[in-house]
Design a protein around this motif. Structure first.
Motif, PDB file in Angstrom:
ATOM      1  N   VAL A  99       1.905  12.422  10.749  1.00 28.85           N
ATOM      2  CA  VAL A  99       0.608  12.455  10.089  1.00 28.85           C
ATOM      3  C   VAL A  99       0.293  13.911   9.799  1.00 28.85           C
ATOM      4  N   GLY A 100      -0.123  14.202   8.563  1.00 24.68           N
ATOM      5  CA  GLY A 100      -0.470  15.587   8.273  1.00 24.68           C
ATOM      6  C   GLY A 100      -0.922  15.813   6.852  1.00 24.68           C
ATOM      7  N   ASP A 101      -1.238  17.063   6.577  1.00 26.58           N
ATOM      8  CA  ASP A 101      -1.684  17.482   5.256  1.00 26.58           C
ATOM      9  C   ASP A 101      -0.530  17.393   4.269  1.00 26.58           C
ATOM     10  N   ARG A 102      -0.839  17.013   3.058  1.00 22.53           N
ATOM     11  CA  ARG A 102       0.202  16.840   2.042  1.00 22.53           C
ATOM     12  C   ARG A 102       0.955  18.131   1.750  1.00 22.53           C
ATOM     13  N   ARG A 103       0.331  19.292   2.027  1.00 22.69           N
ATOM     14  CA  ARG A 103       0.965  20.581   1.728  1.00 22.69           C
ATOM     15  C   ARG A 103       2.192  20.848   2.590  1.00 22.69           C
ATOM     16  N   ASN A 104       2.204  20.308   3.814  1.00 18.85           N
ATOM     17  CA  ASN A 104       3.327  20.669   4.690  1.00 18.85           C
ATOM     18  C   ASN A 104       3.981  19.505   5.429  1.00 18.85           C
ATOM     19  N   ILE A 105       3.496  18.309   5.279  1.00 16.81           N
ATOM     20  CA  ILE A 105       4.079  17.193   6.045  1.00 16.81           C
ATOM     21  C   ILE A 105       5.515  16.913   5.628  1.00 16.81           C
ATOM     22  N   TYR A 106       5.815  17.121   4.346  1.00 11.91           N
ATOM     23  CA  TYR A 106       7.166  16.797   3.872  1.00 11.91           C
ATOM     24  C   TYR A 106       8.217  17.760   4.410  1.00 11.91           C
ATOM     25  N   ASP A 107       7.797  18.953   4.830  1.00 10.09           N
ATOM     26  CA  ASP A 107       8.733  19.919   5.415  1.00 10.09           C
ATOM     27  C   ASP A 107       9.379  19.363   6.680  1.00 10.09           C
ATOM     28  N   ARG A 108       8.725  18.424   7.325  1.00  9.08           N
ATOM     29  CA  ARG A 108       9.225  17.864   8.585  1.00  9.08           C
ATOM     30  C   ARG A 108      10.443  16.951   8.375  1.00  9.08           C
ATOM     31  N   VAL A 109      10.525  16.337   7.211  1.00 13.11           N
ATOM     32  CA  VAL A 109      11.553  15.318   7.033  1.00 13.11           C
ATOM     33  C   VAL A 109      12.500  15.576   5.874  1.00 13.11           C
ATOM     34  N   LEU A 110      12.196  16.530   5.024  1.00  9.50           N
ATOM     35  CA  LEU A 110      13.072  16.800   3.867  1.00  9.50           C
ATOM     36  C   LEU A 110      13.959  17.997   4.099  1.00  9.50           C
ATOM     37  N   TRP A 166       0.821  -1.210   0.000  1.00  7.59           N
ATOM     38  CA  TRP A 166       0.000   0.000   0.000  1.00  7.59           C
ATOM     39  C   TRP A 166       0.859   1.265   0.000  1.00  7.59           C
ATOM     40  N   LEU A 167       2.130   1.130   0.261  1.00  6.59           N
ATOM     41  CA  LEU A 167       3.000   2.275   0.545  1.00  6.59           C
ATOM     42  C   LEU A 167       3.847   2.670  -0.649  1.00  6.59           C
ATOM     43  N   GLU A 168       4.316   3.910  -0.595  1.00  4.51           N
ATOM     44  CA  GLU A 168       5.239   4.431  -1.603  1.00  4.51           C
ATOM     45  C   GLU A 168       6.474   4.950  -0.872  1.00  4.51           C
ATOM     46  N   PRO A 169       7.665   4.736  -1.419  1.00  5.95           N
ATOM     47  CA  PRO A 169       8.867   5.293  -0.774  1.00  5.95           C
ATOM     48  C   PRO A 169       8.859   6.810  -0.859  1.00  5.95           C
ATOM     49  N   LEU A 170       9.345   7.435   0.189  1.00  3.71           N
ATOM     50  CA  LEU A 170       9.495   8.884   0.197  1.00  3.71           C
ATOM     51  C   LEU A 170      10.951   9.183  -0.149  1.00  3.71           C
ATOM     52  N   GLN A 171      11.151   9.677  -1.348  1.00  3.60           N
ATOM     53  CA  GLN A 171      12.497   9.905  -1.886  1.00  3.60           C
ATOM     54  C   GLN A 171      13.363  10.711  -0.916  1.00  3.60           C
ATOM     55  N   GLY A 172      14.598  10.274  -0.759  1.00  2.00           N
ATOM     56  CA  GLY A 172      15.567  10.987   0.062  1.00  2.00           C
ATOM     57  C   GLY A 172      15.430  10.753   1.550  1.00  2.00           C
ATOM     58  N   THR A 173      14.551   9.821   1.962  1.00  4.45           N
ATOM     59  CA  THR A 173      14.371   9.525   3.387  1.00  4.45           C
ATOM     60  C   THR A 173      14.262   8.018   3.571  1.00  4.45           C
ATOM     61  N   GLU A 174      14.204   7.617   4.814  1.00  4.57           N
ATOM     62  CA  GLU A 174      13.981   6.212   5.131  1.00  4.57           C
ATOM     63  C   GLU A 174      12.490   5.886   5.226  1.00  4.57           C
ATOM     64  N   TYR A 175      11.631   6.892   5.117  1.00  4.51           N
ATOM     65  CA  TYR A 175      10.195   6.711   5.310  1.00  4.51           C
ATOM     66  C   TYR A 175       9.482   6.185   4.075  1.00  4.51           C
ATOM     67  N   GLN A 176       8.358   5.557   4.351  1.00  3.40           N
ATOM     68  CA  GLN A 176       7.365   5.202   3.346  1.00  3.40           C
ATOM     69  C   GLN A 176       6.172   6.119   3.613  1.00  3.40           C
ATOM     70  N   LYS A 177       5.359   6.357   2.586  1.00  2.00           N
ATOM     71  CA  LYS A 177       4.177   7.191   2.815  1.00  2.00           C
ATOM     72  C   LYS A 177       2.923   6.412   2.443  1.00  2.00           C
ATOM     73  N   LEU A 178       1.871   6.714   3.164  1.00  2.00           N
ATOM     74  CA  LEU A 178       0.549   6.193   2.884  1.00  2.00           C
ATOM     75  C   LEU A 178      -0.328   7.387   2.565  1.00  2.00           C
ATOM     76  N   VAL A 179      -0.952   7.354   1.406  1.00  2.00           N
ATOM     77  CA  VAL A 179      -1.797   8.450   0.944  1.00  2.00           C
ATOM     78  C   VAL A 179      -3.233   8.193   1.379  1.00  2.00           C
ATOM     79  N   ILE A 180      -3.830   9.188   2.036  1.00  2.00           N
ATOM     80  CA  ILE A 180      -5.227   9.148   2.453  1.00  2.00           C
ATOM     81  C   ILE A 180      -5.844  10.479   2.046  1.00  2.00           C
TER      82      ILE A 180
END
Length: 94
Positions: A83-94, A48-62
């Motif tokens: 967990v968060g909105d797609r607009r700003n969640i990536y700012d936490r890890v990229l 169900w998951l997609e890799p999040l480029q440049g990190t060790e995380y996977q993402k689940l889209v809801i």
């Protein structure tokens, strides 16, 4: 899937805080999706998951929301970190 392949998920304290900060309906929708992913008879949770480029995380889209998680294959565990909105969640890890 049989019992040997049962999966579960756990929320880190950060992910719990993220869920609490969301509208209750959205948080419930995310939890239901996580429940569906770990209990699916047709697909293993990592499918169900997609890799999040440049990190060790996977993402689940809801919808407009994302969970960022780590897959613990040996434990058959999805470890939800953010967990968060797609607009700003990536700012936490990229």
């Amino acid at each position: 899937m049989n019992d040997a392949e049962d999966w579960d998920y756990r929320l880190t304290p950060r992910a719990r805080d993220d869920l609490r900060a969301l509208d209750a309906d959205i948080a419930e929708r995310i939890v239901h999706k996580l429940d569906d992913v770990v209990s699916s008879e047709f697909r293993a949770p990592p499918d169900w998951l997609e890799p999040l480029q440049g990190t060790e995380y996977q993402k689940l889209v809801i919808g407009d929301y994302r969970t960022l998680l780590l897959v613990r294959y040996i434990e058959h565990m999805l470890e939800v970190h953010h967990v968060g909105d797609r607009r700003n969640i990536y700012d936490r890890v990229l």
